[in-house]
Design a protein around this motif. Structure first.
Motif, short mmCIF file in Angstrom:
data_model
loop_
_atom_site.label_atom_id
_atom_site.label_comp_id
_atom_site.label_asym_id
_atom_site.label_seq_id
_atom_site.Cartn_x
_atom_site.Cartn_y
_atom_site.Cartn_z
N LYS A 1 0.84 -1.22 0.00
CA LYS A 1 0.00 0.00 0.00
C LYS A 1 0.87 1.27 0.00
CE LYS A 1 -3.46 2.16 2.82
NZ LYS A 1 -3.66 2.58 4.14
N LEU A 2 0.43 2.26 -0.80
CA LEU A 2 1.16 3.54 -0.86
C LEU A 2 0.41 4.61 -0.07
CD1 LEU A 2 1.98 3.83 -4.69
CD2 LEU A 2 3.59 3.34 -2.83
N ILE A 3 1.17 5.48 0.62
CA ILE A 3 0.53 6.70 1.12
C ILE A 3 1.41 7.88 0.74
CG2 ILE A 3 -0.73 5.68 3.08
CD1 ILE A 3 1.42 6.83 4.89
N SER A 4 0.75 9.02 0.51
CA SER A 4 1.54 10.16 0.03
C SER A 4 2.29 10.82 1.19
CB SER A 4 0.64 11.17 -0.66
OG SER A 4 -0.07 11.89 0.31
N TYR A 5 3.50 11.19 0.91
CA TYR A 5 4.32 11.90 1.89
C TYR A 5 5.20 12.86 1.11
CZ TYR A 5 8.01 13.05 5.10
OH TYR A 5 8.91 13.76 5.84
N HIS A 6 4.91 14.16 1.25
CA HIS A 6 5.72 15.14 0.52
C HIS A 6 5.91 16.37 1.39
CE1 HIS A 6 1.72 16.66 -0.17
NE2 HIS A 6 1.41 15.53 -0.79
N LYS A 7 6.64 17.35 0.85
CA LYS A 7 7.02 18.46 1.73
C LYS A 7 5.82 19.25 2.25
CE LYS A 7 8.35 21.48 -2.09
NZ LYS A 7 9.37 22.14 -2.81
N TYR A 8 4.65 19.15 1.57
CA TYR A 8 3.49 19.93 2.01
C TYR A 8 2.68 19.23 3.11
CZ TYR A 8 4.85 22.34 -2.18
OH TYR A 8 5.59 22.99 -3.13
N ASN A 9 2.85 17.91 3.27
CA ASN A 9 2.04 17.24 4.31
C ASN A 9 2.90 16.52 5.35
OD1 ASN A 9 2.90 14.86 3.16
ND2 ASN A 9 0.89 14.10 2.57
N ILE B 1 18.02 13.37 -0.27
CA ILE B 1 19.03 14.09 -1.07
C ILE B 1 18.21 14.99 -1.98
CG2 ILE B 1 20.96 13.91 -2.71
CD1 ILE B 1 21.61 12.63 -0.03
N CYS B 2 18.04 16.25 -1.56
CA CYS B 2 17.16 17.19 -2.26
C CYS B 2 15.74 16.66 -2.37
CB CYS B 2 17.69 17.54 -3.66
SG CYS B 2 19.10 18.60 -3.61
N ASP B 3 15.34 15.84 -1.47
CA ASP B 3 13.99 15.28 -1.42
C ASP B 3 13.56 15.20 0.05
OD1 ASP B 3 13.18 14.88 -4.03
OD2 ASP B 3 14.24 13.00 -4.25
N PRO B 4 12.23 15.09 0.30
CA PRO B 4 11.75 15.09 1.68
C PRO B 4 12.21 13.90 2.51
CG PRO B 4 9.93 15.23 0.10
CD PRO B 4 11.16 14.97 -0.69
N GLY B 5 12.14 14.03 3.82
CA GLY B 5 12.44 12.93 4.72
C GLY B 5 13.18 13.35 5.98
N SER B 6 13.97 14.42 5.88
CA SER B 6 14.81 14.80 7.03
C SER B 6 14.00 15.13 8.27
CB SER B 6 15.64 16.03 6.69
OG SER B 6 16.80 15.62 6.07
N TRP B 7 12.96 15.94 8.07
CA TRP B 7 12.16 16.36 9.24
C TRP B 7 11.55 15.12 9.91
CZ3 TRP B 7 7.14 15.79 10.82
CH2 TRP B 7 6.79 16.54 11.95
#
Ligand code: SAM
Length: 266
Positions: free
Chosen positions: A53-61, A90-96
């Motif tokens: 299953k996929l769930i969205s995870y990006h810098k806005y949410n 690497i220039c993509d979300p995840g750090s926070w």
């Protein structure tokens, strides 16, 4: 194999064959895959017959998703993070998110894999190991100048869009002179191309336009060739500064001695 609650999983940057066996295995074994754009990641999952299953995870949410992830971990579930292409964070979300997971004692690991900057560096000749990766090059001339000045002792590696690269190279030339650069585009794809040359020749090479995804490196100016200093001397001379003042100012701003600069001014 040792198990974790959270996996950071790289995906190919252009060639599906660059997916690792372990990445496929982990994406099959977790309960949920957090991805930037589900349409992009779904294509990858279809290709490798992964039904997770996929769930969205990006810098806005990303902040609002934390509770959902923590609930999953509390239920004993495992989560993998991917980005649209390459290595997450690497220039993509995840750090926070990762910072919060560490605070909450969630076990985690990152898989090695495709990444534009490491692929680029592994095929770009350098005299030493020093490089500074700045992510995307800022846009304004002043910010570019700050970057070049701050890391002048290092090879500077950056991501850039094809729409801006020529303007960025022209700005770099106006600050550092016609220095050598390395540029690769479309790494691992059909129209992959790499060039190592001075800025004028690279701009000439792309006079009919440049397309695709780009990584670029400005070679550090070795203290022997003094391209920067000569340029700065000529700017200060034109502005009417005396040889003595020029030597004093530039010796403060560079690692070259007052006497050596004085000899260059004369
Ligand atoms: N996380 C990715 C990674 O591991 O490289 C980078 C994501 S960043 C949003 C996208 C930028 O990476 C592109 O604009 C380009 O500068 C660079 N890039 C991605 N794929 C590339 C490729 N195949 N060739 C050259 N540069 C690439």
């Amino acid at each position: 194999m040792r198990e974790y609650q959270f996996y950071i999983v790289p995906t190919p940057i252009g060639n599906l064959q660059d997916m690792t066996f372990r990445a496929i295995e982990v994406l099959k074994s977790v309960d949920v895959i957090a991805c930037e754009d589900s349409r992009v990641t779904q294509k990858l999952l279809n290709h490798f017959e992964i039904n997770t299953k996929l769930i969205s995870y990006h810098k806005y949410n990303e902040k609002s998703r934390l509770e959902l992830f923590m609930n999953l971990f509390n239920e004993g579930k495992k989560v993998a993070l991917v980005s649209d292409a390459g290595t997450p964070m690497i220039c993509d979300p995840g750090s926070w998110l990762l910072k919060e997971l560490i605070k909450n004692k969630i076990s985690y690991t990152a898989l090695p894999g495709a990444c534009a900057v490491t692929t680029f560096l592994s095929q770009t000749p350098r005299d030493d190991e020093f490089f500074t990766f700045i992510g995307f090059m800022p846009r304004s001339a002043n910010e570019i100048k700050d970057v070049l000045n701050s890391y002048s002792n290092s090879n500077i590696v950056f991501y850039e869009s094809p729409n801006r690269i020529i303007k960025t190279l022209e700005t770099i030339k106006s600050i550092k002179g016609n220095v050598n650069i390395a540029l690769s585009r479309e790494l691992s794809k059909l129209f992959e191309e790499s060039i190592v040359d001075d800025i004028d020749n690279v701009i000439e090479h792309y006079k009919d336009g440049i397309k695709g995804e780009i990584v670029c490196m400005v070679y550090k100016t070795s203290s022997n060739d003094n391209v920067d200093i000569e340029r700065q001397i000529s700017i200060l001379k034109d502005a009417g500064y005396s040889s003595k003042d020029i030597s004093k100012i530039l010796s403060l701003l560079t690692d070259v001695s007052k006497n050596d600069i004085y000899k260059m001014v004369k």
